[in-house]
Design a protein around this motif. Structure first.
Motif, PDB file in Angstrom:
ATOM      1  N   PHE A  38      29.901  68.595  56.110  1.00 56.01           N
ATOM      2  CA  PHE A  38      31.036  69.507  56.116  1.00 56.01           C
ATOM      3  C   PHE A  38      31.136  70.295  57.419  1.00 56.01           C
ATOM      4  CE2 PHE A  38      30.678  68.668  51.591  1.00 56.01           C
ATOM      5  CZ  PHE A  38      31.992  68.611  51.192  1.00 56.01           C
ATOM      6  N   GLY A  39      29.990  70.728  57.952  1.00 57.33           N
ATOM      7  CA  GLY A  39      30.026  71.461  59.208  1.00 57.33           C
ATOM      8  C   GLY A  39      30.514  70.617  60.364  1.00 57.33           C
ATOM      9  N   PHE A  40      29.976  69.398  60.484  1.00 61.24           N
ATOM     10  CA  PHE A  40      30.395  68.510  61.570  1.00 61.24           C
ATOM     11  C   PHE A  40      31.804  67.974  61.361  1.00 61.24           C
ATOM     12  CE2 PHE A  40      26.409  66.963  64.025  1.00 61.24           C
ATOM     13  CZ  PHE A  40      26.017  68.269  64.185  1.00 61.24           C
ATOM     14  N   TYR A  41      32.233  67.848  60.112  1.00 65.66           N
ATOM     15  CA  TYR A  41      33.608  67.402  59.868  1.00 65.66           C
ATOM     16  C   TYR A  41      34.596  68.389  60.487  1.00 65.66           C
ATOM     17  CZ  TYR A  41      38.036  66.633  57.508  1.00 65.66           C
ATOM     18  OH  TYR A  41      39.369  66.434  57.248  1.00 65.66           O
ATOM     19  N   GLU A  42      34.376  69.664  60.235  1.00 66.84           N
ATOM     20  CA  GLU A  42      35.252  70.679  60.816  1.00 66.84           C
ATOM     21  C   GLU A  42      35.176  70.652  62.343  1.00 66.84           C
ATOM     22  OE1 GLU A  42      37.316  72.381  59.089  1.00 66.84           O
ATOM     23  OE2 GLU A  42      36.589  72.306  57.039  1.00 66.84           O
ATOM     24  N   LEU A  43      33.969  70.449  62.868  1.00 65.00           N
ATOM     25  CA  LEU A  43      33.785  70.421  64.313  1.00 65.00           C
ATOM     26  C   LEU A  43      34.478  69.215  64.950  1.00 65.00           C
ATOM     27  CD1 LEU A  43      32.370  71.536  66.867  1.00 65.00           C
ATOM     28  CD2 LEU A  43      30.397  70.131  66.266  1.00 65.00           C
ATOM     29  N   PHE A  44      34.263  68.022  64.393  1.00 63.22           N
ATOM     30  CA  PHE A  44      34.868  66.818  64.953  1.00 63.22           C
ATOM     31  C   PHE A  44      36.387  66.822  64.782  1.00 63.22           C
ATOM     32  CE2 PHE A  44      30.574  64.801  64.608  1.00 63.22           C
ATOM     33  CZ  PHE A  44      30.473  64.416  65.940  1.00 63.22           C
ATOM     34  N   LYS A  45      36.863  67.404  63.706  1.00 60.69           N
ATOM     35  CA  LYS A  45      38.311  67.474  63.511  1.00 60.69           C
ATOM     36  C   LYS A  45      38.968  68.291  64.631  1.00 60.69           C
ATOM     37  CE  LYS A  45      39.842  69.794  59.970  1.00 60.69           C
ATOM     38  NZ  LYS A  45      40.213  70.163  58.591  1.00 60.69           N
ATOM     39  N   ALA A  46      38.361  69.418  64.984  1.00 60.60           N
ATOM     40  CA  ALA A  46      38.895  70.238  66.071  1.00 60.60           C
ATOM     41  C   ALA A  46      38.718  69.531  67.421  1.00 60.60           C
ATOM     42  CB  ALA A  46      38.198  71.595  66.085  1.00 60.60           C
ATOM     43  N   LEU A  47      37.565  68.878  67.617  1.00 60.41           N
ATOM     44  CA  LEU A  47      37.296  68.190  68.880  1.00 60.41           C
ATOM     45  C   LEU A  47      38.271  67.051  69.121  1.00 60.41           C
ATOM     46  CD1 LEU A  47      35.493  67.642  71.363  1.00 60.41           C
ATOM     47  CD2 LEU A  47      34.037  66.243  69.866  1.00 60.41           C
ATOM     48  N   TYR A  48      38.458  66.180  68.130  1.00 62.62           N
ATOM     49  CA  TYR A  48      39.359  65.046  68.282  1.00 62.62           C
ATOM     50  C   TYR A  48      40.807  65.497  68.435  1.00 62.62           C
ATOM     51  CZ  TYR A  48      35.411  62.118  66.855  1.00 62.62           C
ATOM     52  OH  TYR A  48      34.191  61.492  66.792  1.00 62.62           O
ATOM     53  N   SER A  49      41.159  66.587  67.778  1.00 65.05           N
ATOM     54  CA  SER A  49      42.507  67.123  67.920  1.00 65.05           C
ATOM     55  C   SER A  49      42.762  67.566  69.354  1.00 65.05           C
ATOM     56  CB  SER A  49      42.706  68.292  66.955  1.00 65.05           C
ATOM     57  OG  SER A  49      43.996  68.861  67.112  1.00 65.05           O
ATOM     58  N   ASP A  50      41.771  68.211  69.963  1.00 60.66           N
ATOM     59  CA  ASP A  50      41.909  68.631  71.364  1.00 60.66           C
ATOM     60  C   ASP A  50      42.030  67.428  72.287  1.00 60.66           C
ATOM     61  OD1 ASP A  50      41.788  71.259  70.604  1.00 60.66           O
ATOM     62  OD2 ASP A  50      39.652  71.489  71.023  1.00 60.66           O
ATOM     63  N   LEU A  51      41.280  66.357  72.000  1.00 59.64           N
ATOM     64  CA  LEU A  51      41.326  65.164  72.842  1.00 59.64           C
ATOM     65  C   LEU A  51      42.667  64.434  72.730  1.00 59.64           C
ATOM     66  CD1 LEU A  51      37.748  63.693  72.232  1.00 59.64           C
ATOM     67  CD2 LEU A  51      38.567  64.868  74.282  1.00 59.64           C
ATOM     68  N   LEU A  52      43.214  64.402  71.526  1.00 65.13           N
ATOM     69  CA  LEU A  52      44.469  63.687  71.305  1.00 65.13           C
ATOM     70  C   LEU A  52      45.670  64.439  71.849  1.00 65.13           C
ATOM     71  CD1 LEU A  52      43.991  62.405  67.641  1.00 65.13           C
ATOM     72  CD2 LEU A  52      44.088  61.005  69.696  1.00 65.13           C
ATOM     73  N   GLY A  53      45.603  65.741  71.815  1.00 65.39           N
ATOM     74  CA  GLY A  53      46.762  66.521  72.193  1.00 65.39           C
ATOM     75  C   GLY A  53      47.631  66.830  70.996  1.00 65.39           C
TER      76      GLY A  53
END
Length: 360
Positions: A135-150
């Motif tokens: 759950f912790g990394f899910y929230e982290l990766f969701k924000a990270l990938y969103s920043d990468l995608l734009g």
């Protein structure tokens, strides 16, 4: 008309075709603006956004999400240890444990009531750590990938984003889970090998070395990653469907207990699909961790097409209950600590202009 490129990009998304919904700010012929629509959230209950305890994406936010994962996974998996015990025994010895009810009867006769709790310690420790990462990394990766995608691609590919974030989080969560999962299966499926974690772990290390704790990580990935992707994606879609077709009133008018009930039901439905998707790999993990010197390919050939589905009924009950309770606990933790919940994604203004939908 939508530009051809954007339309084709949306249609070729392998997971989901984006749903575009536009609302008018004003009724035709009227000067008074329409009241803003209430934003849907997937949390169990809503808090006022102005009263959040931390910022979205802050270290405190991720830490508390991880804590919610510890509680949701550690407590729920420990609570269903008796059912997990019977499920594992059906998988590794179907001749002796013919069904879930027969398995309970045999276990009670041989080991007594206390025997049903065998393996609770590695279960609690292992799945608590797994929940922290999941759950912790899910929230982290969701924000990270969103920043990468734009902003624009995040909107167009949002369902794919959820699937990718959950798969990435589970990859690391399974590495953390593997040692305790191996100990649990040895305790539960090999009579006389060890009765506690303190007996099992040293003996496994002495006989097989460090590999004993990680030889099941590959089938664990095959089991848990599809399970987690289904868990997150199916849950969100089911929540939307329930509020659209089953709940007789808008979510904003539902009381907190009613919202929690929808969360639980959606979690259970998602859990059934999770169990079916991940069960063959779960059967391989159970047999692999019981035996010495075997690999996943050998176990899979020996079990055959029918053998990998042994114990599916018990797993559906267990995983359905687990998934429902996990979402219930996780959402409740976020409500209790007043964590921010981002609003549903809305089409960026730049994308509206490209599609010719912007109002001037």
């Amino acid at each position: 008309m939508y530009p051809y490129t954007l339309t084709q990009l949306a249609r070729r998304n392998p997971f989901c075709i984006p749903l575009v919904v536009l609302y008018q700010d004003d009724e035709p012929g009227q000067g008074a603006p329409v009241e803003p629509r209430l934003k849907r959230r997937l949390a169990a209950a809503a808090h006022d956004d102005s009263d959040m305890s931390c910022e979205y994406g802050s270290n405190k936010y991720y830490a508390l999400c991880g804590f919610g994962g510890i509680l949701s996974c550690g407590l729920t998996h420990t609570a269903v240890v008796p059912l997990d015990l019977i499920k594992c025994r059906i998988q590794v010895d179907p001749d002796k444990y013919k069904s879930i009810f027969h398995g309970f009867s045999v276990t009670m006769r041989e080991d007594g009531f206390r025997g049903l709790g065998r393996g609770w310690a590695p279960t609690f420790i292992g799945y608590s750590i797994q929940g922290l990462f999941k759950f912790g990394f899910y929230e982290l990766f969701k924000a990270l990938y969103s920043d990468l995608l734009g902003e624009e691609n995040t909107y167009l590919w949002r369902t794919s984003l959820y699937l990718a974030a959950s798969a990435s989080a589970e990859f690391f969560a399974d590495i953390a889970l593997a040692p305790m999962e191996a100990c649990k299966v040895r305790i539960q499926t090999q009579p006389g090998y060890a009765r506690t974690l303190r007996q099992a772990a040293p003996r496994m290390y002495a006989e097989e070395g460090l590999w004993a704790f990680y030889k099941g990580v590959y089938p664990l990935w095959l089991r848990q990653i599809p399970y987690t992707m289904m868990k997150f994606a199916c849950f969100e879609r089911t929540v939307e469907t329930l509020y659209k077709y089953a709940v007789p009133k808008p979510r904003s008018e539902c009381s907190k207990p009613e919202q929690l009930l929808v969360t639980f039901v959606a979690g259970y439905i998602a859990g059934v699909f999770c169990a079916v998707v991940s069960h063959p790999a779960d059967s391989v993990v159970s047999v692999l961790n019981k035996e010495k010197g075997s690999n996943a390919a050998q176990v899979l050939r020996r079990l055959g097409p029918r053998g990998v589905w042994k114990g599916l009924f018990a797993r559906i009950i267990m995983i359905g209950t687990l998934t429902a309770l996990q979402w219930f606990i996780y959402d409740s933790v976020k409500v209790y600590f007043r964590l921010p919940r981002p609003p549903p994604p809305e089409m960026p203004e730049s994308l509206k202009r490209k599609m010719g939908l912007a109002s001037y």
